[in-house]
Design a protein around this motif. Sequence first.
Motif, PDB file in Angstrom:
ATOM      1  N   HIS A 157       0.834  -1.209   0.000  1.00 27.71           N
ATOM      2  CA  HIS A 157       0.000   0.000   0.000  1.00 27.71           C
ATOM      3  C   HIS A 157       0.863   1.251   0.000  1.00 27.71           C
ATOM      4  O   HIS A 157       0.537   2.238  -0.681  1.00 27.71           O
ATOM      5  N   CYS A 158       1.949   1.216   0.748  1.00 23.90           N
ATOM      6  CA  CYS A 158       2.858   2.372   0.780  1.00 23.90           C
ATOM      7  C   CYS A 158       3.453   2.622  -0.606  1.00 23.90           C
ATOM      8  O   CYS A 158       3.556   3.773  -1.053  1.00 23.90           O
ATOM      9  N   MET A 159       3.846   1.554  -1.275  1.00 22.59           N
ATOM     10  CA  MET A 159       4.426   1.697  -2.611  1.00 22.59           C
ATOM     11  C   MET A 159       3.392   2.216  -3.608  1.00 22.59           C
ATOM     12  O   MET A 159       3.706   3.042  -4.482  1.00 22.59           O
ATOM     13  N   GLN A 160       2.149   1.769  -3.473  1.00 27.96           N
ATOM     14  CA  GLN A 160       1.103   2.218  -4.381  1.00 27.96           C
ATOM     15  C   GLN A 160       0.798   3.707  -4.210  1.00 27.96           C
ATOM     16  O   GLN A 160       0.367   4.374  -5.164  1.00 27.96           O
ATOM     17  N   LYS A 161       1.018   4.228  -3.009  1.00 32.30           N
ATOM     18  CA  LYS A 161       0.749   5.652  -2.749  1.00 32.30           C
ATOM     19  C   LYS A 161       1.846   6.556  -3.305  1.00 32.30           C
ATOM     20  O   LYS A 161       1.640   7.763  -3.452  1.00 32.30           O
ATOM     21  N   VAL A 162       3.007   5.969  -3.589  1.00 31.46           N
ATOM     22  CA  VAL A 162       4.121   6.761  -4.122  1.00 31.46           C
ATOM     23  C   VAL A 162       3.854   7.093  -5.586  1.00 31.46           C
ATOM     24  O   VAL A 162       3.412   6.239  -6.357  1.00 31.46           O
ATOM     25  N   VAL A 163       4.117   8.323  -5.972  1.00 27.50           N
ATOM     26  CA  VAL A 163       3.876   8.735  -7.361  1.00 27.50           C
ATOM     27  C   VAL A 163       4.801   7.952  -8.292  1.00 27.50           C
ATOM     28  O   VAL A 163       5.914   7.568  -7.907  1.00 27.50           O
ATOM     29  N   PRO A 164       4.362   7.702  -9.531  1.00 27.07           N
ATOM     30  CA  PRO A 164       5.142   6.854 -10.457  1.00 27.07           C
ATOM     31  C   PRO A 164       6.591   7.286 -10.640  1.00 27.07           C
ATOM     32  O   PRO A 164       7.480   6.447 -10.721  1.00 27.07           O
ATOM     33  N   HIS A 165       6.838   8.600 -10.711  1.00 23.68           N
ATOM     34  CA  HIS A 165       8.216   9.056 -10.931  1.00 23.68           C
ATOM     35  C   HIS A 165       9.110   8.705  -9.746  1.00 23.68           C
ATOM     36  O   HIS A 165      10.293   8.390  -9.925  1.00 23.68           O
ATOM     37  N   VAL A 166       8.554   8.745  -8.546  1.00 24.34           N
ATOM     38  CA  VAL A 166       9.339   8.396  -7.356  1.00 24.34           C
ATOM     39  C   VAL A 166       9.513   6.880  -7.259  1.00 24.34           C
ATOM     40  O   VAL A 166      10.541   6.395  -6.784  1.00 24.34           O
ATOM     41  N   GLN A 167       8.515   6.133  -7.718  1.00 22.29           N
ATOM     42  CA  GLN A 167       8.627   4.666  -7.708  1.00 22.29           C
ATOM     43  C   GLN A 167       9.827   4.193  -8.520  1.00 22.29           C
ATOM     44  O   GLN A 167      10.394   3.139  -8.235  1.00 22.29           O
ATOM     45  N   GLN A 168      10.206   4.976  -9.530  1.00 19.48           N
ATOM     46  CA  GLN A 168      11.360   4.600 -10.350  1.00 19.48           C
ATOM     47  C   GLN A 168      12.661   4.596  -9.552  1.00 19.48           C
ATOM     48  O   GLN A 168      13.660   4.028  -9.992  1.00 19.48           O
ATOM     49  N   LEU A 169      12.632   5.223  -8.369  1.00 21.13           N
ATOM     50  CA  LEU A 169      13.827   5.206  -7.506  1.00 21.13           C
ATOM     51  C   LEU A 169      13.967   3.884  -6.756  1.00 21.13           C
ATOM     52  O   LEU A 169      15.017   3.624  -6.159  1.00 21.13           O
ATOM     53  N   PHE A 170      12.889   3.072  -6.774  1.00 22.49           N
ATOM     54  CA  PHE A 170      12.894   1.829  -5.991  1.00 22.49           C
ATOM     55  C   PHE A 170      12.598   0.604  -6.859  1.00 22.49           C
ATOM     56  O   PHE A 170      11.665  -0.165  -6.578  1.00 22.49           O
ATOM     57  N   PRO A 171      13.365   0.369  -7.926  1.00 22.55           N
ATOM     58  CA  PRO A 171      13.085  -0.810  -8.768  1.00 22.55           C
ATOM     59  C   PRO A 171      13.280  -2.134  -8.030  1.00 22.55           C
ATOM     60  O   PRO A 171      12.510  -3.078  -8.228  1.00 22.55           O
ATOM     61  N   GLN A 172      14.305  -2.197  -7.175  1.00 22.57           N
ATOM     62  CA  GLN A 172      14.547  -3.441  -6.441  1.00 22.57           C
ATOM     63  C   GLN A 172      13.505  -3.666  -5.353  1.00 22.57           C
ATOM     64  O   GLN A 172      13.116  -4.798  -5.070  1.00 22.57           O
ATOM     65  N   MET A 173      13.036  -2.588  -4.743  1.00 19.12           N
ATOM     66  CA  MET A 173      11.954  -2.713  -3.759  1.00 19.12           C
ATOM     67  C   MET A 173      10.703  -3.269  -4.420  1.00 19.12           C
ATOM     68  O   MET A 173      10.013  -4.123  -3.857  1.00 19.12           O
ATOM     69  N   LYS A 174      10.413  -2.807  -5.621  1.00 15.57           N
ATOM     70  CA  LYS A 174       9.230  -3.294  -6.350  1.00 15.57           C
ATOM     71  C   LYS A 174       9.380  -4.774  -6.675  1.00 15.57           C
ATOM     72  O   LYS A 174       8.421  -5.541  -6.567  1.00 15.57           O
ATOM     73  N   GLU A 175      10.586  -5.182  -7.054  1.00  6.57           N
ATOM     74  CA  GLU A 175      10.814  -6.605  -7.346  1.00  6.57           C
ATOM     75  C   GLU A 175      10.621  -7.454  -6.094  1.00  6.57           C
ATOM     76  O   GLU A 175      10.029  -8.534  -6.144  1.00  6.57           O
ATOM     77  N   LEU A 176      11.122  -6.968  -4.970  1.00  6.42           N
ATOM     78  CA  LEU A 176      10.957  -7.705  -3.711  1.00  6.42           C
ATOM     79  C   LEU A 176       9.491  -7.816  -3.327  1.00  6.42           C
ATOM     80  O   LEU A 176       9.019  -8.889  -2.925  1.00  6.42           O
ATOM     81  N   LEU A 177       8.749  -6.748  -3.480  1.00 10.94           N
ATOM     82  CA  LEU A 177       7.320  -6.757  -3.149  1.00 10.94           C
ATOM     83  C   LEU A 177       6.546  -7.675  -4.079  1.00 10.94           C
ATOM     84  O   LEU A 177       5.603  -8.356  -3.652  1.00 10.94           O
ATOM     85  N   ILE A 178       6.937  -7.707  -5.351  1.00 16.30           N
ATOM     86  CA  ILE A 178       6.271  -8.605  -6.309  1.00 16.30           C
ATOM     87  C   ILE A 178       6.494 -10.057  -5.911  1.00 16.30           C
ATOM     88  O   ILE A 178       5.566 -10.882  -5.934  1.00 16.30           O
ATOM     89  N   LEU A 179       7.734 -10.396  -5.539  1.00 19.62           N
ATOM     90  CA  LEU A 179       8.027 -11.773  -5.116  1.00 19.62           C
ATOM     91  C   LEU A 179       7.188 -12.168  -3.904  1.00 19.62           C
ATOM     92  O   LEU A 179       6.692 -13.299  -3.819  1.00 19.62           O
ATOM     93  N   LEU A 180       7.027 -11.258  -2.959  1.00 17.98           N
ATOM     94  CA  LEU A 180       6.242 -11.555  -1.758  1.00 17.98           C
ATOM     95  C   LEU A 180       4.750 -11.578  -2.059  1.00 17.98           C
ATOM     96  O   LEU A 180       3.995 -12.322  -1.430  1.00 17.98           O
ATOM     97  N   ALA A 181       4.307 -10.766  -3.025  1.00 16.21           N
ATOM     98  CA  ALA A 181       2.874 -10.682  -3.318  1.00 16.21           C
ATOM     99  C   ALA A 181       2.360 -11.888  -4.089  1.00 16.21           C
ATOM    100  O   ALA A 181       1.211 -12.302  -3.905  1.00 16.21           O
ATOM    101  N   VAL A 182       3.197 -12.463  -4.959  1.00 18.74           N
ATOM    102  CA  VAL A 182       2.725 -13.590  -5.771  1.00 18.74           C
ATOM    103  C   VAL A 182       2.606 -14.867  -4.956  1.00 18.74           C
ATOM    104  O   VAL A 182       1.965 -15.826  -5.379  1.00 18.74           O
ATOM    105  N   ASN A 183       3.220 -14.903  -3.777  1.00 13.10           N
ATOM    106  CA  ASN A 183       3.122 -16.077  -2.912  1.00 13.10           C
ATOM    107  C   ASN A 183       2.885 -15.601  -1.482  1.00 13.10           C
ATOM    108  O   ASN A 183       3.782 -15.674  -0.642  1.00 13.10           O
ATOM    109  N   PRO A 184       1.681 -15.080  -1.200  1.00 19.08           N
ATOM    110  CA  PRO A 184       1.432 -14.472   0.116  1.00 19.08           C
ATOM    111  C   PRO A 184       1.438 -15.493   1.241  1.00 19.08           C
ATOM    112  O   PRO A 184       1.169 -16.675   1.030  1.00 19.08           O
ATOM    113  N   ALA A 185       1.758 -15.019   2.453  1.00 17.12           N
ATOM    114  CA  ALA A 185       1.732 -15.899   3.628  1.00 17.12           C
ATOM    115  C   ALA A 185       0.317 -16.348   3.937  1.00 17.12           C
ATOM    116  O   ALA A 185       0.088 -17.438   4.442  1.00 17.12           O
TER     117      ALA A 185
END
Length: 199
Positions: A157-185
């Motif tokens: 949710h925090c990442m979704q609230k970040v504007v797209p241009h700022v999200q580009q500063l966190f490509p590895q964070m997005k990859e980590l979140l994707i890995l965790l989201a596709v196989n949730p606890a």
Amino acid sequence: TLQSTTMTASDMLEAVRAVTQQLLNLRTDDAFRATMEKVNVVIEEHELERISLPRQRRPPARITGPATAQQYDTAEELYRAQYFALIDETVQLLLSRFDDTKPGLVKYQALENMLLTGSVDSSICELYPELNAGSLSLELPMFRCQSTYTCTVDALHCMQKVVPHVQQLFPQMKELLILLAVNPASNATAECSFSSLRR
């Protein structure tokens, strides 16, 4: 509960350990007798038919062989055996389903710990070609400074609230979140989605 969308893998395992221990505490003769007493009180209050020993059928000889079939003298003996068998089966299923030594769960916990603690595990990053330990070690502290979260869902949710241009500063964070989201606890979100589709 295990169906909470904010449940982490560590929380899930801790909850399973607590439930398992409680079940093992109930695996005593005193606990069974207390349960039977409560049942009898309810039967008396509602004038229900008392618990009795069901008709015992002799199993086929091809199954038992020459052995004598087990017979119970009282209903309490019969349900005592079923009571302990139910607890044993439940504990065994919980321990096998939520085994914290399974490689997949160990990896998931490590990924989740990186997200929640900010400490990057290089050995885990090497298992995923999407992740770069060096870049992630820079992005994680920066993201944690501007966002407060306690679980994977909060971080998403925090990442979704970040504007797209700022999200580009966190490509590895997005990859980590994707890995965790596709196989949730927890599978609560998926179950809720399917329930909505059936309406």
